[in-house]
Scaffold this motif. Structure first.
Motif, PDB file in Angstrom:
ATOM      1  N   ALA A  34       0.901  -1.306  -0.022  1.00  7.06           N
ATOM      2  CA  ALA A  34       0.098  -0.040  -0.021  1.00  7.06           C
ATOM      3  C   ALA A  34       0.828   1.223  -0.136  1.00  7.06           C
ATOM      4  N   ASP A  35       2.109   1.328   0.694  1.00  4.09           N
ATOM      5  CA  ASP A  35       2.919   2.511   0.747  1.00  4.09           C
ATOM      6  C   ASP A  35       3.624   2.668  -0.681  1.00  4.09           C
ATOM      7  N   ARG A  36       3.411   1.799  -1.476  1.00  5.31           N
ATOM      8  CA  ARG A  36       4.175   2.005  -2.915  1.00  5.31           C
ATOM      9  C   ARG A  36       3.242   2.503  -4.064  1.00  5.31           C
ATOM     10  N   LEU A  37       2.012   2.506  -3.562  1.00  3.48           N
ATOM     11  CA  LEU A  37       0.840   2.854  -4.422  1.00  3.48           C
ATOM     12  C   LEU A  37       1.019   4.537  -4.711  1.00  3.48           C
ATOM     13  N   PRO A  38       0.632   5.030  -5.760  1.00  3.49           N
ATOM     14  CA  PRO A  38       0.686   6.418  -5.865  1.00  3.49           C
ATOM     15  C   PRO A  38      -0.377   7.191  -4.976  1.00  3.49           C
ATOM     16  N   ARG A  39      -0.036   8.340  -4.455  1.00  6.55           N
ATOM     17  CA  ARG A  39      -0.763   8.870  -3.595  1.00  6.55           C
ATOM     18  C   ARG A  39      -1.774  10.153  -4.121  1.00  6.55           C
ATOM     19  N   GLY A  40      -2.965  10.529  -3.899  1.00  6.16           N
ATOM     20  CA  GLY A  40      -3.565  11.476  -4.537  1.00  6.16           C
ATOM     21  C   GLY A  40      -4.997  10.969  -5.363  1.00  6.16           C
ATOM     22  N   LYS A  41      -5.215  11.593  -6.308  1.00  7.23           N
ATOM     23  CA  LYS A  41      -6.398  11.117  -7.121  1.00  7.23           C
ATOM     24  C   LYS A  41      -6.240   9.553  -7.679  1.00  7.23           C
ATOM     25  N   SER A  42      -5.120   9.168  -7.652  1.00  6.74           N
ATOM     26  CA  SER A  42      -4.915   7.945  -8.306  1.00  6.74           C
ATOM     27  C   SER A  42      -5.350   6.820  -7.357  1.00  6.74           C
ATOM     28  N   ASP A  43      -5.347   7.245  -6.174  1.00  7.96           N
ATOM     29  CA  ASP A  43      -5.470   5.986  -5.095  1.00  7.96           C
ATOM     30  C   ASP A  43      -6.836   5.164  -5.472  1.00  7.96           C
ATOM     31  N   THR A  44      -7.941   5.795  -5.488  1.00  5.46           N
ATOM     32  CA  THR A  44      -8.980   5.149  -6.055  1.00  5.46           C
ATOM     33  C   THR A  44      -8.914   4.490  -7.190  1.00  5.46           C
ATOM     34  N   ALA A  45      -8.086   4.971  -8.273  1.00  3.65           N
ATOM     35  CA  ALA A  45      -8.041   4.203  -9.770  1.00  3.65           C
ATOM     36  C   ALA A  45      -7.072   2.931  -9.474  1.00  3.65           C
ATOM     37  N   ALA A  46      -6.186   3.046  -8.379  1.00  9.56           N
ATOM     38  CA  ALA A  46      -5.471   1.704  -8.385  1.00  9.56           C
ATOM     39  C   ALA A  46      -6.293   0.691  -7.881  1.00  9.56           C
ATOM     40  N   LEU A  47      -7.330   1.001  -7.023  1.00  5.40           N
ATOM     41  CA  LEU A  47      -8.234  -0.007  -6.425  1.00  5.40           C
ATOM     42  C   LEU A  47      -9.170  -0.745  -7.487  1.00  5.40           C
ATOM     43  N   LYS A  48      -9.603   0.293  -8.552  1.00  4.84           N
ATOM     44  CA  LYS A  48     -10.310  -0.168  -9.746  1.00  4.84           C
ATOM     45  C   LYS A  48      -9.526  -0.982 -10.939  1.00  4.84           C
ATOM     46  N   ALA A  49      -8.415  -0.835 -10.806  1.00  2.00           N
ATOM     47  CA  ALA A  49      -7.206  -1.422 -12.045  1.00  2.00           C
ATOM     48  C   ALA A  49      -7.366  -2.905 -11.927  1.00  2.00           C
ATOM     49  N   ASN A  50      -7.499  -3.545 -12.969  1.00  2.00           N
ATOM     50  CA  ASN A  50      -7.321  -4.973 -12.944  1.00  2.00           C
ATOM     51  C   ASN A  50      -6.101  -5.177 -12.608  1.00  2.00           C
ATOM     52  N   PRO A  51      -5.968  -6.317 -11.509  1.00  6.48           N
ATOM     53  CA  PRO A  51      -4.862  -6.702 -10.848  1.00  6.48           C
ATOM     54  C   PRO A  51      -3.760  -7.505 -11.868  1.00  6.48           C
ATOM     55  N   ASP A  52      -4.065  -8.123 -12.679  1.00  7.37           N
ATOM     56  CA  ASP A  52      -3.296  -8.484 -13.770  1.00  7.37           C
ATOM     57  C   ASP A  52      -2.358  -7.551 -14.613  1.00  7.37           C
ATOM     58  N   GLU A  68      11.988   0.783  -9.836  1.00  7.88           N
ATOM     59  CA  GLU A  68      10.600   0.402  -9.633  1.00  7.88           C
ATOM     60  C   GLU A  68       9.933   1.917  -9.101  1.00  7.88           C
ATOM     61  N   ASP A  69      10.778   2.474  -8.074  1.00  4.21           N
ATOM     62  CA  ASP A  69      10.144   3.725  -7.746  1.00  4.21           C
ATOM     63  C   ASP A  69       9.852   4.897  -8.994  1.00  4.21           C
ATOM     64  N   ALA A  70      10.654   4.843  -9.858  1.00  8.05           N
ATOM     65  CA  ALA A  70      10.115   5.753 -10.876  1.00  8.05           C
ATOM     66  C   ALA A  70       9.134   5.318 -11.557  1.00  8.05           C
ATOM     67  N   ALA A  71       8.913   3.816 -11.747  1.00  5.44           N
ATOM     68  CA  ALA A  71       7.737   3.148 -12.475  1.00  5.44           C
ATOM     69  C   ALA A  71       6.225   3.652 -11.819  1.00  5.44           C
ATOM     70  N   PHE A  72       6.434   3.696 -10.282  1.00  5.21           N
ATOM     71  CA  PHE A  72       5.331   3.828  -9.655  1.00  5.21           C
ATOM     72  C   PHE A  72       5.073   5.488  -9.492  1.00  5.21           C
ATOM     73  N   ARG A  73       5.894   6.379  -9.706  1.00  4.05           N
ATOM     74  CA  ARG A  73       5.744   7.723  -9.754  1.00  4.05           C
ATOM     75  C   ARG A  73       5.125   7.883 -11.229  1.00  4.05           C
ATOM     76  N   TRP A  74       5.571   7.324 -12.290  1.00  6.83           N
ATOM     77  CA  TRP A  74       5.009   7.622 -13.680  1.00  6.83           C
ATOM     78  C   TRP A  74       3.682   6.943 -13.560  1.00  6.83           C
ATOM     79  N   LEU A  75       3.450   5.805 -12.771  1.00  7.18           N
ATOM     80  CA  LEU A  75       1.930   5.446 -12.947  1.00  7.18           C
ATOM     81  C   LEU A  75       0.925   6.357 -12.314  1.00  7.18           C
ATOM     82  N   GLY A  76       1.352   7.165 -11.592  1.00  7.38           N
ATOM     83  CA  GLY A  76       0.423   7.978 -10.512  1.00  7.38           C
ATOM     84  C   GLY A  76       0.456   9.411 -11.235  1.00  7.38           C
ATOM     85  N   THR A  77       1.296   9.902 -12.144  1.00  2.59           N
ATOM     86  CA  THR A  77       1.459  11.244 -12.799  1.00  2.59           C
ATOM     87  C   THR A  77       0.400  11.200 -14.095  1.00  2.59           C
ATOM     88  N   PRO A  78      -0.187  12.439 -14.202  1.00  3.84           N
ATOM     89  CA  PRO A  78      -1.055  12.489 -15.519  1.00  3.84           C
ATOM     90  C   PRO A  78      -0.256  12.491 -16.676  1.00  3.84           C
TER      91      PRO A  78
END
Length: 112
Positions: A34-52, A68-78
């Motif tokens: 949970a601490d690796r998921l992007p914070r902010g508006k994308s929090d709920t998006a992460a829960l709706k994302a298909n796990p696969d 991996e840190d850069a990957a998680f940052r990118w996933l949460g950035t518009p």
């Protein structure tokens, strides 16, 4: 008792996945802490994302960005190429996941 972030899963239930015959522990390599998921508006998006699709996107983004840190940052950035949606918010559908993979390929080849 574990703490929950608003809109997030408890740490206790994060290690389980739903399957056709019920609920079972998730494989260790599929759990995103949970601490690796992007914070902010994308929090709920992460829960709706298909796990696969989320797992594949994290692996692919880590390959492209090399970290991996850069990957998680990118996933949460518009991202402009996704009409300013966050990549993680696009992972709820197969078409959205394909768009994210296309953008990652473009980044890898120097288009962005």
């Amino acid at each position: 008792m574990s703490k929950m972030r608003k809109g997030g899963r408890s740490r206790r239930s994060a290690g389980f996945v739903a399957v056709n015959d019920g609920v079972r522990p998730a494989p260790k390599d599929l759990i995103v802490p949970a601490d690796r998921l992007p914070r902010g508006k994308s929090d709920t998006a992460a829960l709706k994302a298909n796990p696969d699709e989320l797992t594949k996107a994290v692996v692919r983004a880590t390959e492209v960005f090399g970290d991996e840190d850069a990957a998680f940052r990118w996933l949460g950035t518009p991202v402009a190429a996704l009409d300013f949606a966050t990549p993680i918010s696009c992972l709820g559908t197969h078409q959205g996941a394909m768009r994210v993979n296309d953008v990652l390929a473009q980044i890898e080849h120097g288009v962005w």
